[in-house]
Design a protein around this motif. Structure first.
Motif, PDB file in Angstrom:
ATOM      1  N   ARG A 138     -33.248   5.366  -1.126  1.00  0.00           N
ATOM      2  CA  ARG A 138     -32.525   4.631  -2.165  1.00  0.00           C
ATOM      3  C   ARG A 138     -31.018   4.622  -1.860  1.00  0.00           C
ATOM      4  O   ARG A 138     -30.359   3.587  -1.993  1.00  0.00           O
ATOM      5  CB  ARG A 138     -32.790   5.263  -3.530  1.00  0.00           C
ATOM      6  CG  ARG A 138     -32.097   4.524  -4.668  1.00  0.00           C
ATOM      7  CD  ARG A 138     -32.500   5.099  -6.016  1.00  0.00           C
ATOM      8  NE  ARG A 138     -33.814   4.587  -6.402  1.00  0.00           N
ATOM      9  CZ  ARG A 138     -34.804   5.340  -6.881  1.00  0.00           C
ATOM     10  NH1 ARG A 138     -34.643   6.642  -7.051  1.00  0.00           N
ATOM     11  NH2 ARG A 138     -35.956   4.790  -7.211  1.00  0.00           N
ATOM     12  N   VAL A 171     -30.512   2.080   0.952  1.00  0.00           N
ATOM     13  CA  VAL A 171     -30.821   0.692   0.610  1.00  0.00           C
ATOM     14  C   VAL A 171     -29.741   0.078  -0.272  1.00  0.00           C
ATOM     15  O   VAL A 171     -29.332  -1.071  -0.072  1.00  0.00           O
ATOM     16  CB  VAL A 171     -32.201   0.611  -0.086  1.00  0.00           C
ATOM     17  CG1 VAL A 171     -32.406  -0.729  -0.760  1.00  0.00           C
ATOM     18  CG2 VAL A 171     -33.316   0.902   0.906  1.00  0.00           C
ATOM     19  N   ARG A 172     -29.275   0.827  -1.246  1.00  0.00           N
ATOM     20  CA  ARG A 172     -28.352   0.296  -2.257  1.00  0.00           C
ATOM     21  C   ARG A 172     -27.123  -0.396  -1.645  1.00  0.00           C
ATOM     22  O   ARG A 172     -26.841  -1.547  -1.989  1.00  0.00           O
ATOM     23  CB  ARG A 172     -27.946   1.410  -3.215  1.00  0.00           C
ATOM     24  CG  ARG A 172     -27.170   0.905  -4.418  1.00  0.00           C
ATOM     25  CD  ARG A 172     -27.020   1.970  -5.474  1.00  0.00           C
ATOM     26  NE  ARG A 172     -28.300   2.176  -6.146  1.00  0.00           N
ATOM     27  CZ  ARG A 172     -28.813   3.359  -6.455  1.00  0.00           C
ATOM     28  NH1 ARG A 172     -28.158   4.455  -6.165  1.00  0.00           N
ATOM     29  NH2 ARG A 172     -29.968   3.446  -7.071  1.00  0.00           N
ATOM     30  N   MET A 230     -28.054  -3.770   0.085  1.00  0.00           N
ATOM     31  CA  MET A 230     -28.364  -4.848  -0.850  1.00  0.00           C
ATOM     32  C   MET A 230     -27.106  -5.318  -1.579  1.00  0.00           C
ATOM     33  O   MET A 230     -26.910  -6.518  -1.771  1.00  0.00           O
ATOM     34  CB  MET A 230     -29.436  -4.399  -1.845  1.00  0.00           C
ATOM     35  CG  MET A 230     -30.780  -4.079  -1.208  1.00  0.00           C
ATOM     36  SD  MET A 230     -31.471  -5.407  -0.187  1.00  0.00           S
ATOM     37  CE  MET A 230     -31.774  -6.662  -1.412  1.00  0.00           C
ATOM     38  N   TYR A 239     -33.013  -8.876   2.726  1.00  0.00           N
ATOM     39  CA  TYR A 239     -34.113  -7.931   2.539  1.00  0.00           C
ATOM     40  C   TYR A 239     -33.845  -6.695   3.386  1.00  0.00           C
ATOM     41  O   TYR A 239     -32.899  -6.662   4.181  1.00  0.00           O
ATOM     42  CB  TYR A 239     -35.472  -8.560   2.865  1.00  0.00           C
ATOM     43  CG  TYR A 239     -35.686  -8.933   4.312  1.00  0.00           C
ATOM     44  CD1 TYR A 239     -36.328  -8.055   5.196  1.00  0.00           C
ATOM     45  CD2 TYR A 239     -35.299 -10.174   4.799  1.00  0.00           C
ATOM     46  CE1 TYR A 239     -36.539  -8.403   6.524  1.00  0.00           C
ATOM     47  CE2 TYR A 239     -35.508 -10.533   6.119  1.00  0.00           C
ATOM     48  CZ  TYR A 239     -36.140  -9.643   6.972  1.00  0.00           C
ATOM     49  OH  TYR A 239     -36.351  -9.990   8.288  1.00  0.00           O
ATOM     50  N   ILE A 297     -40.154   0.765  -3.409  1.00  0.00           N
ATOM     51  CA  ILE A 297     -40.294  -0.692  -3.414  1.00  0.00           C
ATOM     52  C   ILE A 297     -40.751  -1.175  -4.788  1.00  0.00           C
ATOM     53  O   ILE A 297     -40.212  -2.144  -5.330  1.00  0.00           O
ATOM     54  CB  ILE A 297     -41.289  -1.128  -2.316  1.00  0.00           C
ATOM     55  CG1 ILE A 297     -40.688  -0.889  -0.924  1.00  0.00           C
ATOM     56  CG2 ILE A 297     -41.706  -2.587  -2.492  1.00  0.00           C
ATOM     57  CD1 ILE A 297     -41.715  -0.886   0.195  1.00  0.00           C
ATOM     58  N   ASP A 334     -37.871  -0.090  -7.639  1.00  0.00           N
ATOM     59  CA  ASP A 334     -36.556  -0.720  -7.500  1.00  0.00           C
ATOM     60  C   ASP A 334     -36.632  -2.208  -7.165  1.00  0.00           C
ATOM     61  O   ASP A 334     -35.601  -2.862  -7.056  1.00  0.00           O
ATOM     62  CB  ASP A 334     -35.733  -0.008  -6.425  1.00  0.00           C
ATOM     63  CG  ASP A 334     -35.315   1.389  -6.847  1.00  0.00           C
ATOM     64  OD1 ASP A 334     -35.937   1.959  -7.757  1.00  0.00           O
ATOM     65  OD2 ASP A 334     -34.360   1.925  -6.245  1.00  0.00           O
ATOM     66  N   VAL A 390     -37.519  -3.623  -4.287  1.00  0.00           N
ATOM     67  CA  VAL A 390     -36.940  -3.858  -2.967  1.00  0.00           C
ATOM     68  C   VAL A 390     -37.799  -4.850  -2.191  1.00  0.00           C
ATOM     69  O   VAL A 390     -38.998  -4.641  -2.017  1.00  0.00           O
ATOM     70  CB  VAL A 390     -36.829  -2.537  -2.175  1.00  0.00           C
ATOM     71  CG1 VAL A 390     -36.289  -2.781  -0.775  1.00  0.00           C
ATOM     72  CG2 VAL A 390     -35.954  -1.545  -2.924  1.00  0.00           C
ATOM     73  N   CYS A 429     -38.788  -6.192   1.281  1.00  0.00           N
ATOM     74  CA  CYS A 429     -38.654  -5.503   2.568  1.00  0.00           C
ATOM     75  C   CYS A 429     -39.807  -5.790   3.520  1.00  0.00           C
ATOM     76  O   CYS A 429     -40.811  -6.391   3.144  1.00  0.00           O
ATOM     77  CB  CYS A 429     -38.593  -3.992   2.334  1.00  0.00           C
ATOM     78  SG  CYS A 429     -40.134  -3.322   1.688  1.00  0.00           S
TER      79      CYS A 429
END
Length: 198
Positions: free
Chosen positions: A137, A140-141, A144, A150, A169, A172, A174, A176
């Motif tokens: 997380r 990823v944050r 994004m 993606y 996924i 959140d 996501v 991907c």
């Protein structure tokens, strides 16, 4: 990205590998040029130079244990990796007529140990479901937020990690792709990975 950057003269870093390019203006220009060259050659996806960008790898690189500084630098590098890919896409938009996306590259938990841990799945007792979800997380944050279309989770060797990614996924939202490393895995691990994605 790392192989191409190295071929163009970049000296790779033991801890953050090709992401060392994100720490200098010259390196950033080189990363953007690679993305542009790939788009001009017909690529549909620019995969960001963020595979080994994490708080953990920046702590290793700094060697001083300053987690706050490492976190700040890792977030900035992750965002910069997306900005360079997006800039390359915008530069190429007039000349390239194919769809073009930016995928935020995220290695496995083991990919941030600097020792090839993405090829094995024994992370030890420190890697719980919650630890893995929060690890990913945090990576990823910023990708994004910076505008990645993606996330490309790469080199995942662990059934537990696959389950953690699935939960991330789902919770959140996501968007991907997930690529698994199974070549050296036991049949039990391969079965766990297959089961976790059902």
């Amino acid at each position: 990205m790392g192989t191409e950057l190295e071929a163009r003269g970049l000296s790779l870093d033991r801890c953050i590998w090709s992401a060392v390019a994100l720490l200098s203006e010259e390196g950033c220009r080189l990363v953007q040029q690679v993305h542009e060259d790939y788009f001009v050659a017909g690529a549909n996806v620019a995969t960001t130079d963020s595979y080994q960008v994490s708080e953990e790898t920046f702590v290793q690189r700094q060697g001083d244990g300053d987690r706050a500084r490492a976190r700040k630098e890792a977030i900035a590098a992750a965002k910069r990796s997306v900005e360079l890919a997006v800039a390359a896409r915008e530069t190429c938009r007039a000349a390239c007529h194919q769809p073009m996306w930016v995928a935020g590259s995220v290695s496995s938990y083991g990919g941030c140990d600097g020792k090839g841990g993405e090829f094995v799945s024994n992370y030890g007792s420190d890697a719980t479901m919650e630890t893995l979800i929060e690890f990913h997380r945090a990576r990823v944050r910023p990708l994004m937020e910076a505008g990645a279309d993606y996330i490309a989770f790469e080199s995942v060797p662990s059934g537990l990690e696959a389950k953690a990614l699935r939960r991330l996924i789902e919770t959140d939202g996501v968007v991907c792709t997930v690529a698994f490393t199974c070549a050296w895995a036991t049949s039990d691990l391969n079965a766990a990975i297959a089961q976790s994605v059902r």
